[in-house]
Design a protein around this motif. Structure first.
Motif, PDB file in Angstrom:
ATOM      1  N   GLU A  20      13.996  20.520  19.281  1.00 22.49           N
ATOM      2  CA  GLU A  20      15.071  20.980  18.410  1.00 22.49           C
ATOM      3  C   GLU A  20      14.582  22.065  17.447  1.00 22.49           C
ATOM      4  N   ASP A  21      13.403  21.862  16.836  1.00 24.43           N
ATOM      5  CA  ASP A  21      12.955  22.812  15.813  1.00 24.43           C
ATOM      6  C   ASP A  21      12.133  23.968  16.383  1.00 24.43           C
ATOM      7  N   GLY A  22      11.926  23.993  17.695  1.00 27.75           N
ATOM      8  CA  GLY A  22      11.284  25.139  18.325  1.00 27.75           C
ATOM      9  C   GLY A  22       9.789  25.066  18.470  1.00 27.75           C
ATOM     10  N   ARG A  23       9.151  23.983  18.014  1.00 26.76           N
ATOM     11  CA  ARG A  23       7.706  23.859  18.230  1.00 26.76           C
ATOM     12  C   ARG A  23       7.388  23.791  19.719  1.00 26.76           C
ATOM     13  N   VAL A  24       8.310  23.237  20.499  1.00 25.20           N
ATOM     14  CA  VAL A  24       8.174  23.189  21.957  1.00 25.20           C
ATOM     15  C   VAL A  24       9.330  23.989  22.557  1.00 25.20           C
ATOM     16  N   ARG A  25       8.992  24.932  23.418  1.00 28.42           N
ATOM     17  CA  ARG A  25      10.012  25.734  24.090  1.00 28.42           C
ATOM     18  C   ARG A  25       9.806  25.626  25.598  1.00 28.42           C
ATOM     19  N   PRO A  26      10.797  25.134  26.322  1.00 26.47           N
ATOM     20  CA  PRO A  26      10.630  25.059  27.774  1.00 26.47           C
ATOM     21  C   PRO A  26      10.464  26.446  28.378  1.00 26.47           C
TER      22      PRO A  26
END
Length: 336
Positions: A20-26
């Motif tokens: 949700e917060d963008g630390r992980v981006r597929p």
């Protein structure tokens, strides 16, 4: 090449927060994360198919497979799990002292096909000999509402199942307190629990019962999956692997947060002891992670048991195999 833009509707659990917060981006995907409570997500996705990807009730998802052209296919990502002995409630004046006393009794349930009651009925039959079709079921809203609650997915149940909607204007929480129903199988606690002297749990020592259940069966019930529109994967089959890897990375951030000790990340003063207790109850030797995605042996056992219950209770059209539930590209995302 520009990233593929997709929408994801999911509650902001700790295990998906990094997405949700963008630390992980597929990889290859630009996600629009819609932080929605589960009931809204389920209703909008099952009724209108509004989102490219969404959290879905495991039971409702399995029922979509009954369609000639199923609209969704799942990833082996389980954003919600919960032991369900604790959420069976009884009227304490109804003379219910053991699960077998529910035979022939009036049992409320928000929807017959909800994942939580499917697990509860199956467990009560497996563990305590209460046939799933022996109570008389009443469906409807747990709390007062201006809209009537109906099954999100059409059902064709066995003739032995006695089921009817509650009267308009009624709610299951108050009916339980008033003795109009004898028990409630639900996902949420009724508002009358803890506030009305006649409402209690079927299992007063639910925590100990659930830990014993896990110790004997190895089952930590799965409630929800992440499901993708099949139309998305037909055009972009790589999306399944990319998303599954992203959810796996996000889960690691959740573990990192609960193990932080320099300062409390959450408003639980004895978090460390709770973590240690959970590890002792749910983790095997050499493994300190009790919440895992993918088709681990434990997850396969858990899903296979649910699929058995869904078919036996007249919901699924057949006894599905576990691997039939998931997008092929997602299954190899855990193979490094």
């Amino acid at each position: 090449m520009a990233p593929l833009r997709l929408s994801l509707a999911c509650w902001d659990y700790d295990r998906v927060k990094a997405i949700e917060d963008g630390r992980v981006r597929p990889e290859g995907i630009e996600l629009t994360f819609l932080n929605l409570r589960v009931e809204e997500t389920f209703f909008r996705q099952l009724r209108y198919k509004e989102f490219d990807i969404s959290e879905l009730s495991l039971s409702s998802y399995v029922l979509t497979l009954n369609d000639p052209e199923p609209p969704f296919i799942a990833l082996p990502v389980f954003p919600s799990r919960m032991f369900r002995h604790q959420s069976i409630y009884v009227n304490l004046k109804a003379g219910i002292h053991s699960p077998s006393d529910l035979a022939g009794r009036r049992v409320g349930t928000p929807e017959f096909q909800m994942t939580a009651p499917v697990w509860q009925r199956g467990i009560l039959e497996d563990e305590y000999g209460l046939n799933y079709d022996s109570p008389q079921y009443f469906t409807g809203n747990v709390e007062p509402s201006t809209t009537e609650r109906t099954e999100k997915v059409p059902l064709q149940l066995a003739e032995t199942v006695k089921i009817q909607p509650i009267p308009k204007g009624k709610c299951l929480a108050q009916m339980l307190a008033d003795g109009e129903i004898d028990a409630l199988e639900s996902a949420t606690a009724p508002s009358t629990f803890g506030t009305h002297p006649d409402v209690g749990r079927l299992f007063p020592n639910a925590k100990e019962v659930e830990q014993d259940y896990f110790k004997r069966t190895g089952i930590f019930p799965i409630m929800h999956v992440i499901a993708v529109k099949r139309s998305v994967l037909r055009e972009n089959p790589w999306v399944a692997r990319s998303l599954t890897k992203a959810f796996a990375s996000s889960l690691e951030y959740a573990y990192e947060a609960i193990h932080a000790r320099g300062a409390l990340r959450y408003i639980l003063p004895w978090m460390q002891f709770h973590v240690e207790e959970t590890q002792a109850a749910l983790c095997s030797e050499g493994n300190d992670k009790w919440w895992q995605d993918g088709l681990t042996p434990q997850n396969i056992r858990t899903l296979d048991k649910f699929l058995e219950y869904s078919f036996k209770q007249g919901l699924a059209k057949k006894k599905w195999e576990v691997k039939e539930l998931f997008a092929p590209g997602s299954l190899d995302a855990f193979v490094l």
